[in-house]
Design an enzyme around this catalytic site. Structure first.
Site, PDB file in Angstrom:
ATOM      1  CE  LYS A  77      47.956  32.944  47.256  1.00  0.00           C
ATOM      2  NZ  LYS A  77      47.167  31.879  46.134  1.00  0.00           N
ATOM      3  CD  GLU A 114      49.581  41.693  46.831  1.00  0.00           C
ATOM      4  OE1 GLU A 114      50.158  41.979  47.819  1.00  0.00           O
ATOM      5  OE2 GLU A 114      49.751  40.890  46.597  1.00  0.00           O
ATOM      6  CB  SER A 166      49.352  25.314  43.681  1.00  0.00           C
ATOM      7  OG  SER A 166      48.060  25.206  43.131  1.00  0.00           O
TER       8      SER A 166
HETATM    9  C1  LIG Z   1      47.098  31.856  44.888  1.00  0.00           C
HETATM   10  C2  LIG Z   1      47.021  30.687  44.290  1.00  0.00           C
HETATM   11  C3  LIG Z   1      47.696  30.324  42.888  1.00  0.00           C
HETATM   12  C4  LIG Z   1      48.052  31.158  41.979  1.00  0.00           C
HETATM   13  O1  LIG Z   1      49.381  31.837  42.412  1.00  0.00           O
HETATM   14  P1  LIG Z   1      50.560  31.561  41.723  1.00  0.00           P
HETATM   15  O2  LIG Z   1      51.548  32.630  42.254  1.00  0.00           O
HETATM   16  O3  LIG Z   1      50.538  31.602  39.966  1.00  0.00           O
HETATM   17  O4  LIG Z   1      51.134  30.442  42.347  1.00  0.00           O
HETATM   18  C5  LIG Z   1      47.372  29.022  42.745  1.00  0.00           C
HETATM   19  N1  LIG Z   1      46.896  28.012  43.640  1.00  0.00           N
HETATM   20  C6  LIG Z   1      46.511  28.269  44.886  1.00  0.00           C
HETATM   21  C7  LIG Z   1      45.975  27.131  45.441  1.00  0.00           C
HETATM   22  C8  LIG Z   1      46.568  29.785  45.087  1.00  0.00           C
HETATM   23  O5  LIG Z   1      45.966  29.782  46.275  1.00  0.00           O
END
Ligand SMILES: *Cc1c(COP(=O)(O)O)cnc(C)c1O
Length: 408
Positions: free
Chosen positions: A86, A108, A376
Protein backbone atom coordinates in the site's frame (compact mmCIF):
# COMPACT_ATOMS: atom_id res chain seq x y z
CA UNK A 1 -6.19 -0.99 -24.75
CA UNK A 2 -7.12 2.17 -22.88
CA UNK A 3 -9.65 4.66 -24.17
CA UNK A 4 -10.60 7.21 -21.48
CA UNK A 5 -10.41 4.55 -18.86
CA UNK A 6 -12.24 1.78 -20.68
CA UNK A 7 -10.71 -1.66 -20.78
CA UNK A 8 -12.80 -3.43 -23.37
CA UNK A 9 -15.98 -2.02 -21.82
CA UNK A 10 -14.92 -2.33 -18.16
CA UNK A 11 -14.02 0.72 -16.09
CA UNK A 12 -15.00 4.21 -17.22
CA UNK A 13 -15.94 7.10 -14.98
CA UNK A 14 -19.64 7.30 -14.07
CA UNK A 15 -19.57 10.57 -12.15
CA UNK A 16 -21.94 13.20 -10.84
CA UNK A 17 -21.57 16.39 -12.92
CA UNK A 18 -19.99 18.23 -10.01
CA UNK A 19 -16.96 15.90 -9.90
CA UNK A 20 -16.20 15.79 -13.63
CA UNK A 21 -13.85 18.80 -13.64
CA UNK A 22 -11.90 17.43 -10.66
CA UNK A 23 -11.41 14.06 -12.35
CA UNK A 24 -10.39 15.75 -15.61
CA UNK A 25 -7.81 17.80 -13.72
CA UNK A 26 -6.51 14.71 -11.90
CA UNK A 27 -6.15 12.80 -15.15
CA UNK A 28 -4.38 15.74 -16.76
CA UNK A 29 -1.88 16.10 -13.87
CA UNK A 30 -1.33 12.35 -13.76
CA UNK A 31 -0.58 12.12 -17.49
CA UNK A 32 1.82 15.07 -17.26
CA UNK A 33 3.64 13.50 -14.31
CA UNK A 34 3.78 10.13 -16.06
CA UNK A 35 5.33 11.71 -19.16
CA UNK A 36 7.93 13.55 -17.09
CA UNK A 37 10.91 11.22 -16.47
CA UNK A 38 11.88 13.20 -13.35
CA UNK A 39 8.61 12.17 -11.71
CA UNK A 40 9.33 8.41 -11.77
CA UNK A 41 12.86 9.18 -10.54
CA UNK A 42 11.48 11.27 -7.67
CA UNK A 43 9.12 8.39 -6.89
CA UNK A 44 11.77 5.64 -6.88
CA UNK A 45 14.12 7.88 -4.85
CA UNK A 46 11.60 8.37 -2.07
CA UNK A 47 10.60 4.71 -2.14
CA UNK A 48 14.24 3.66 -1.73
CA UNK A 49 15.00 6.04 1.13
CA UNK A 50 11.66 5.81 2.95
CA UNK A 51 10.24 2.38 2.12
CA UNK A 52 13.06 -0.17 1.57
CA UNK A 53 12.81 -0.40 -2.21
CA UNK A 54 13.81 -2.31 -4.18
CA UNK A 55 12.27 -5.05 -2.06
CA UNK A 56 14.17 -8.33 -2.49
CA UNK A 57 13.13 -11.59 -4.10
CA UNK A 58 13.73 -14.49 -1.68
CA UNK A 59 14.36 -18.10 -2.71
CA UNK A 60 12.12 -20.29 -0.51
CA UNK A 61 14.46 -23.27 -0.39
CA UNK A 62 12.70 -25.15 2.41
CA UNK A 63 9.25 -24.83 0.84
CA UNK A 64 10.75 -25.89 -2.49
CA UNK A 65 12.21 -29.06 -0.90
CA UNK A 66 8.97 -29.68 0.99
CA UNK A 67 6.82 -29.73 -2.18
CA UNK A 68 9.51 -31.36 -4.34
CA UNK A 69 8.26 -29.62 -7.50
CA UNK A 70 8.71 -26.10 -8.86
CA UNK A 71 11.33 -23.78 -7.37
CA UNK A 72 9.51 -21.18 -5.25
CA UNK A 73 10.52 -17.51 -5.09
CA UNK A 74 8.85 -14.75 -3.09
CA UNK A 75 8.67 -11.02 -3.89
CA UNK A 76 8.91 -9.26 -0.55
CA UNK A 77 6.38 -6.39 -0.53
CA UNK A 78 6.01 -7.08 3.22
CA UNK A 79 9.28 -5.19 3.73
CA UNK A 80 7.73 -1.87 2.70
CA UNK A 81 7.24 0.80 5.36
CA UNK A 82 3.87 0.19 7.08
CA UNK A 83 4.16 -3.47 6.12
CA UNK A 84 2.55 -3.82 2.70
CA UNK A 85 2.50 -2.75 -0.94
CA UNK A 86 0.00 0.00 0.00
CA UNK A 87 2.97 2.32 0.60
CA UNK A 88 3.71 2.28 -3.17
CA UNK A 89 0.30 3.74 -3.99
CA UNK A 90 0.01 6.32 -1.21
CA UNK A 91 3.53 7.72 -1.66
CA UNK A 92 2.98 8.01 -5.42
CA UNK A 93 -0.32 9.82 -4.98
CA UNK A 94 1.30 12.00 -2.31
CA UNK A 95 3.92 13.21 -4.79
CA UNK A 96 1.13 13.98 -7.24
CA UNK A 97 -0.75 15.97 -4.56
CA UNK A 98 2.38 18.10 -4.08
CA UNK A 99 2.48 18.76 -7.83
CA UNK A 100 -1.20 19.72 -7.79
CA UNK A 101 -0.50 22.19 -4.97
CA UNK A 102 -3.19 20.69 -2.73
CA UNK A 103 -2.76 20.62 1.06
CA UNK A 104 -5.23 18.05 2.32
CA UNK A 105 -5.83 14.34 1.68
CA UNK A 106 -8.81 12.14 2.48
CA UNK A 107 -9.21 8.38 2.20
CA UNK A 108 -11.63 5.55 2.83
CA UNK A 109 -10.53 2.53 4.79
CA UNK A 110 -12.09 -0.81 5.69
CA UNK A 111 -9.62 -2.85 7.70
CA UNK A 112 -7.67 0.33 8.42
CA UNK A 113 -4.43 -0.53 6.60
CA UNK A 114 -4.98 1.95 3.79
CA UNK A 115 -5.93 4.55 6.41
CA UNK A 116 -2.66 4.00 8.27
CA UNK A 117 -0.66 4.14 5.02
CA UNK A 118 -2.38 7.38 3.94
CA UNK A 119 -1.96 8.98 7.40
CA UNK A 120 1.74 8.03 7.28
CA UNK A 121 2.18 9.65 3.87
CA UNK A 122 0.31 12.77 5.09
CA UNK A 123 2.60 13.04 8.14
CA UNK A 124 5.69 12.73 5.95
CA UNK A 125 4.52 15.32 3.38
CA UNK A 126 2.84 17.69 5.85
CA UNK A 127 -0.73 17.33 4.54
CA UNK A 128 -3.90 17.56 6.61
CA UNK A 129 -5.57 14.15 6.64
CA UNK A 130 -9.11 12.86 7.18
CA UNK A 131 -9.91 9.14 7.12
CA UNK A 132 -13.46 7.84 6.65
CA UNK A 133 -14.15 4.50 8.25
CA UNK A 134 -17.42 2.65 8.86
CA UNK A 135 -18.40 2.68 12.54
CA UNK A 136 -18.41 -1.13 12.61
CA UNK A 137 -14.84 -1.20 11.25
CA UNK A 138 -13.70 1.46 13.76
CA UNK A 139 -14.83 -0.88 16.53
CA UNK A 140 -13.24 -3.96 14.93
CA UNK A 141 -9.90 -2.39 14.02
CA UNK A 142 -8.83 -0.47 17.13
CA UNK A 143 -5.04 -0.98 16.61
CA UNK A 144 -5.16 0.75 13.20
CA UNK A 145 -7.37 3.56 14.56
CA UNK A 146 -4.84 4.00 17.37
CA UNK A 147 -2.03 4.52 14.83
CA UNK A 148 -4.06 6.89 12.65
CA UNK A 149 -4.72 9.00 15.76
CA UNK A 150 -1.02 9.04 16.64
CA UNK A 151 -0.15 10.04 13.07
CA UNK A 152 -2.35 13.12 13.40
CA UNK A 153 -5.17 12.02 11.10
CA UNK A 154 -8.79 12.76 11.89
CA UNK A 155 -10.73 9.47 11.82
CA UNK A 156 -14.43 9.97 11.09
CA UNK A 157 -16.65 6.99 11.97
CA UNK A 158 -19.37 6.67 9.30
CA UNK A 159 -22.80 5.92 10.75
CA UNK A 160 -24.70 5.72 7.43
CA UNK A 161 -25.96 2.50 5.84
CA UNK A 162 -24.32 -0.72 6.97
CA UNK A 163 -21.44 1.29 8.54
CA UNK A 164 -18.67 -0.52 6.62
CA UNK A 165 -16.26 0.15 3.72
CA UNK A 166 -18.77 1.04 0.99
CA UNK A 167 -20.43 3.62 3.27
CA UNK A 168 -17.00 5.10 4.04
CA UNK A 169 -16.36 5.43 0.27
CA UNK A 170 -19.65 7.35 -0.17
CA UNK A 171 -18.72 9.75 2.67
CA UNK A 172 -15.24 10.32 1.24
CA UNK A 173 -16.80 11.29 -2.12
CA UNK A 174 -19.20 13.66 -0.32
CA UNK A 175 -16.26 15.37 1.40
CA UNK A 176 -14.38 15.63 -1.91
CA UNK A 177 -17.31 17.34 -3.63
CA UNK A 178 -17.26 20.12 -1.00
CA UNK A 179 -13.48 20.53 -0.82
CA UNK A 180 -12.18 19.87 -4.33
CA UNK A 181 -9.90 22.94 -4.42
CA UNK A 182 -7.72 21.94 -1.48
CA UNK A 183 -8.26 18.21 -1.22
CA UNK A 184 -7.20 15.03 -3.01
CA UNK A 185 -8.96 11.70 -2.48
CA UNK A 186 -6.32 8.95 -2.10
CA UNK A 187 -8.22 5.91 -3.34
CA UNK A 188 -6.75 2.70 -1.94
CA UNK A 189 -6.82 0.19 -4.77
CA UNK A 190 -7.03 -0.18 -8.55
CA UNK A 191 -10.82 0.37 -8.56
CA UNK A 192 -13.17 3.34 -8.77
CA UNK A 193 -13.67 5.79 -11.62
CA UNK A 194 -10.94 6.51 -14.18
CA UNK A 195 -8.10 7.53 -13.70
CA UNK A 196 -7.78 5.66 -10.38
CA UNK A 197 -7.40 2.08 -11.71
CA UNK A 198 -4.76 3.26 -14.21
CA UNK A 199 -3.00 5.51 -11.70
CA UNK A 200 -2.90 3.10 -8.75
CA UNK A 201 -1.66 0.23 -10.93
CA UNK A 202 0.94 2.56 -12.45
CA UNK A 203 2.46 3.21 -9.03
CA UNK A 204 2.19 -0.47 -8.09
CA UNK A 205 3.89 -1.50 -11.33
CA UNK A 206 7.18 -0.81 -9.52
CA UNK A 207 6.71 -4.33 -8.06
CA UNK A 208 6.69 -6.09 -11.42
CA UNK A 209 9.42 -3.91 -12.93
CA UNK A 210 11.77 -4.81 -10.08
CA UNK A 211 10.72 -8.47 -9.95
CA UNK A 212 11.35 -9.04 -13.67
CA UNK A 213 14.86 -7.59 -13.44
CA UNK A 214 15.59 -9.51 -10.23
CA UNK A 215 14.49 -12.84 -11.71
CA UNK A 216 16.64 -12.32 -14.80
CA UNK A 217 19.65 -11.35 -12.67
CA UNK A 218 19.42 -13.97 -9.94
CA UNK A 219 17.80 -16.94 -11.68
CA UNK A 220 18.78 -16.17 -15.25
CA UNK A 221 15.24 -16.54 -16.58
CA UNK A 222 11.59 -15.66 -16.08
CA UNK A 223 9.23 -17.57 -13.80
CA UNK A 224 6.68 -19.84 -15.47
CA UNK A 225 3.88 -18.75 -13.11
CA UNK A 226 3.23 -15.77 -10.85
CA UNK A 227 0.69 -15.79 -7.99
CA UNK A 228 -0.88 -12.74 -6.33
CA UNK A 229 -3.90 -12.31 -4.07
CA UNK A 230 -6.77 -10.13 -5.33
CA UNK A 231 -8.78 -7.74 -3.18
CA UNK A 232 -9.32 -4.62 -5.26
CA UNK A 233 -6.46 -5.84 -7.42
CA UNK A 234 -3.61 -3.40 -6.88
CA UNK A 235 -0.81 -5.71 -5.73
CA UNK A 236 -1.77 -8.26 -8.39
CA UNK A 237 -1.74 -5.68 -11.19
CA UNK A 238 1.49 -4.27 -9.75
CA UNK A 239 3.39 -7.50 -10.22
CA UNK A 240 1.48 -8.70 -13.35
CA UNK A 241 2.20 -5.47 -15.25
CA UNK A 242 5.89 -6.34 -15.36
CA UNK A 243 5.17 -9.61 -17.20
CA UNK A 244 2.11 -9.00 -19.43
CA UNK A 245 4.14 -9.34 -22.63
CA UNK A 246 6.11 -12.39 -21.47
CA UNK A 247 5.24 -16.09 -21.75
CA UNK A 248 4.45 -16.19 -18.02
CA UNK A 249 1.20 -17.54 -16.62
CA UNK A 250 -0.42 -15.03 -14.27
CA UNK A 251 -2.68 -16.31 -11.47
CA UNK A 252 -4.93 -14.08 -9.33
CA UNK A 253 -6.22 -15.64 -6.11
CA UNK A 254 -9.44 -14.43 -4.52
CA UNK A 255 -10.99 -15.03 -1.12
CA UNK A 256 -12.81 -18.37 -1.16
CA UNK A 257 -13.99 -17.75 2.42
CA UNK A 258 -15.96 -20.74 3.71
CA UNK A 259 -16.03 -22.22 0.18
CA UNK A 260 -17.57 -21.13 -3.13
CA UNK A 261 -20.72 -23.21 -2.46
CA UNK A 262 -21.32 -21.56 0.92
CA UNK A 263 -22.11 -18.13 -0.53
CA UNK A 264 -19.71 -16.77 2.12
CA UNK A 265 -16.76 -15.62 0.01
CA UNK A 266 -15.45 -12.68 -2.03
CA UNK A 267 -14.73 -14.44 -5.34
CA UNK A 268 -15.80 -12.12 -8.12
CA UNK A 269 -13.75 -13.49 -10.98
CA UNK A 270 -13.31 -17.12 -9.91
CA UNK A 271 -16.93 -17.95 -9.03
CA UNK A 272 -20.20 -17.75 -10.93
CA UNK A 273 -21.75 -15.53 -8.24
CA UNK A 274 -20.75 -12.12 -9.62
CA UNK A 275 -22.20 -10.20 -12.55
CA UNK A 276 -21.28 -7.11 -14.53
CA UNK A 277 -22.69 -3.83 -13.27
CA UNK A 278 -21.99 -0.17 -12.61
CA UNK A 279 -21.48 0.99 -9.01
CA UNK A 280 -19.24 3.43 -7.17
CA UNK A 281 -18.50 5.17 -10.46
CA UNK A 282 -17.17 2.30 -12.59
CA UNK A 283 -18.13 -0.86 -14.44
CA UNK A 284 -16.87 -4.26 -13.39
CA UNK A 285 -17.93 -7.60 -11.90
CA UNK A 286 -19.77 -7.09 -8.60
CA UNK A 287 -21.12 -9.60 -6.11
CA UNK A 288 -24.70 -8.36 -6.41
CA UNK A 289 -28.18 -9.85 -6.50
CA UNK A 290 -30.53 -9.59 -9.48
CA UNK A 291 -31.77 -6.18 -8.22
CA UNK A 292 -28.23 -4.82 -8.13
CA UNK A 293 -28.09 -4.93 -4.32
CA UNK A 294 -24.58 -5.70 -3.11
CA UNK A 295 -24.21 -9.09 -1.42
CA UNK A 296 -22.46 -9.71 1.88
CA UNK A 297 -18.89 -10.91 1.42
CA UNK A 298 -16.73 -12.94 3.76
CA UNK A 299 -13.02 -13.64 4.12
CA UNK A 300 -10.63 -14.37 6.94
CA UNK A 301 -8.57 -11.56 5.36
CA UNK A 302 -10.20 -8.16 5.83
CA UNK A 303 -8.30 -6.70 2.85
CA UNK A 304 -9.89 -9.13 0.37
CA UNK A 305 -13.60 -8.90 1.17
CA UNK A 306 -14.64 -6.27 -1.35
CA UNK A 307 -17.74 -6.59 -3.60
CA UNK A 308 -16.09 -5.14 -6.74
CA UNK A 309 -12.75 -5.73 -8.44
CA UNK A 310 -10.39 -3.77 -10.65
CA UNK A 311 -11.86 -3.22 -14.14
CA UNK A 312 -8.38 -3.91 -15.51
CA UNK A 313 -8.44 -7.38 -13.95
CA UNK A 314 -11.99 -7.95 -15.24
CA UNK A 315 -10.62 -7.19 -18.71
CA UNK A 316 -7.58 -9.45 -18.22
CA UNK A 317 -9.90 -12.25 -17.17
CA UNK A 318 -12.17 -11.88 -20.20
CA UNK A 319 -9.19 -11.71 -22.54
CA UNK A 320 -7.81 -14.89 -20.97
CA UNK A 321 -4.49 -13.31 -19.96
CA UNK A 322 -4.95 -13.92 -16.22
CA UNK A 323 -6.31 -17.09 -14.60
CA UNK A 324 -8.40 -16.63 -11.44
CA UNK A 325 -8.63 -19.09 -8.57
CA UNK A 326 -9.79 -18.94 -4.97
CA UNK A 327 -8.44 -20.22 -1.66
CA UNK A 328 -10.62 -20.95 1.38
CA UNK A 329 -10.02 -19.55 4.88
CA UNK A 330 -8.86 -23.00 6.02
CA UNK A 331 -6.39 -23.41 3.13
CA UNK A 332 -5.07 -19.92 3.82
CA UNK A 333 -4.41 -20.55 7.51
CA UNK A 334 -2.65 -23.84 6.66
CA UNK A 335 -0.50 -22.13 4.02
CA UNK A 336 0.37 -19.39 6.47
CA UNK A 337 1.38 -21.88 9.20
CA UNK A 338 3.58 -23.79 6.80
CA UNK A 339 5.29 -20.65 5.49
CA UNK A 340 6.03 -19.42 9.01
CA UNK A 341 7.47 -22.78 10.10
CA UNK A 342 9.44 -23.55 6.93
CA UNK A 343 10.77 -20.11 5.99
CA UNK A 344 10.38 -17.87 9.04
CA UNK A 345 8.29 -15.54 6.88
CA UNK A 346 4.95 -14.22 8.13
CA UNK A 347 2.70 -13.38 5.18
CA UNK A 348 -0.41 -11.27 5.77
CA UNK A 349 -3.64 -13.29 5.66
CA UNK A 350 -4.35 -11.58 2.32
CA UNK A 351 -0.98 -12.63 0.85
CA UNK A 352 -1.39 -16.17 2.20
CA UNK A 353 -4.13 -16.69 -0.42
CA UNK A 354 -1.46 -16.50 -3.13
CA UNK A 355 0.73 -18.92 -1.16
CA UNK A 356 -2.16 -21.38 -0.74
CA UNK A 357 -2.82 -21.57 -4.49
CA UNK A 358 0.90 -21.82 -5.29
CA UNK A 359 1.20 -24.71 -2.83
CA UNK A 360 -1.63 -26.56 -4.60
CA UNK A 361 0.20 -26.30 -7.93
CA UNK A 362 3.92 -26.44 -7.06
CA UNK A 363 4.08 -30.23 -6.49
CA UNK A 364 2.61 -30.86 -9.97
CA UNK A 365 5.27 -28.79 -11.72
CA UNK A 366 8.76 -29.93 -12.67
CA UNK A 367 11.96 -29.03 -10.84
CA UNK A 368 12.93 -26.84 -13.79
CA UNK A 369 9.84 -24.67 -13.29
CA UNK A 370 10.12 -21.46 -11.31
CA UNK A 371 7.17 -19.84 -9.60
CA UNK A 372 7.02 -16.41 -8.02
CA UNK A 373 4.61 -15.48 -5.22
CA UNK A 374 3.87 -11.86 -4.37
CA UNK A 375 3.96 -11.48 -0.59
CA UNK A 376 1.84 -8.31 -0.57
CA UNK A 377 2.27 -7.68 3.15
CA UNK A 378 3.38 -8.97 6.52
CA UNK A 379 1.09 -10.57 9.05
CA UNK A 380 2.77 -9.77 12.34
CA UNK A 381 1.21 -6.29 12.43
CA UNK A 382 -2.23 -7.95 12.34
CA UNK A 383 -1.64 -10.05 15.46
CA UNK A 384 -5.19 -9.52 16.75
CA UNK A 385 -6.81 -10.85 13.57
CA UNK A 386 -4.31 -13.65 13.08
CA UNK A 387 -4.43 -14.85 16.69
CA UNK A 388 -8.22 -15.07 16.22
CA UNK A 389 -7.81 -16.97 12.96
CA UNK A 390 -5.49 -19.45 14.70
CA UNK A 391 -7.85 -19.57 17.72
CA UNK A 392 -4.78 -19.38 19.99
CA UNK A 393 -5.63 -20.19 23.65
CA UNK A 394 -2.55 -18.48 25.15
CA UNK A 395 -3.43 -15.28 23.33
CA UNK A 396 -7.05 -15.34 24.59
CA UNK A 397 -5.78 -15.76 28.15
CA UNK A 398 -3.44 -12.77 27.68
CA UNK A 399 -6.30 -10.56 26.40
CA UNK A 400 -8.50 -11.60 29.34
CA UNK A 401 -5.74 -10.67 31.81
CA UNK A 402 -5.27 -7.30 30.09
CA UNK A 403 -9.00 -6.60 30.33
CA UNK A 404 -8.96 -7.49 34.03
CA UNK A 405 -6.09 -5.03 34.55
CA UNK A 406 -8.14 -2.26 32.96
CA UNK A 407 -11.21 -3.15 35.02
CA UNK A 408 -9.26 -3.23 38.30
C1 LIG B 1 -4.96 -4.20 1.24
C2 LIG B 1 -4.20 -5.43 1.05
C3 LIG B 1 -4.48 -6.32 -0.02
C4 LIG B 1 -5.64 -6.15 -0.98
O1 LIG B 1 -5.53 -5.08 -1.84
P1 LIG B 1 -5.18 -5.18 -3.39
O2 LIG B 1 -5.55 -3.85 -3.92
O3 LIG B 1 -5.99 -6.29 -3.99
O4 LIG B 1 -3.73 -5.46 -3.50
C5 LIG B 1 -3.66 -7.43 -0.18
N1 LIG B 1 -2.64 -7.68 0.67
C6 LIG B 1 -2.35 -6.86 1.71
C7 LIG B 1 -1.22 -7.21 2.61
C8 LIG B 1 -3.12 -5.70 1.94
O5 LIG B 1 -2.83 -4.92 2.97
Amino acid sequence: MINRGYYDGFGGAYLPEILVATFDDLEDKFIKAKNDPSFWKEYTDIMSTYSCRPTPVTFAENLTNHFNGARIYIKREDLNHTGAHKANNVMGQGLLVKRMGKTRVIAETGAGQHGVATATMAAKFGFKCTIYMGEVDVQRQRPNVFWMDRLGAEVIPVREGTRILKDAINEAFRDWVSNMDTTHYVLGTACGPHPFPEMVSYFQSIIGKEARKQMLETVGGLPSRIYACVGGGSNALGIFKGFLDDPVELVGVEAGGRGLDSGLHASRLSSKDASIGVAQGYKTYFLQDSDGQMKKTHSVAAGLDYVGVSPILAYLKESGRVRFESATDREVIDAMSLTIKKEGLVPALESAHAFAQAFKEAPKLSKKDIILINQSGRGDKDIFTIADAFDDPGWKEFIKKKAEEYNA
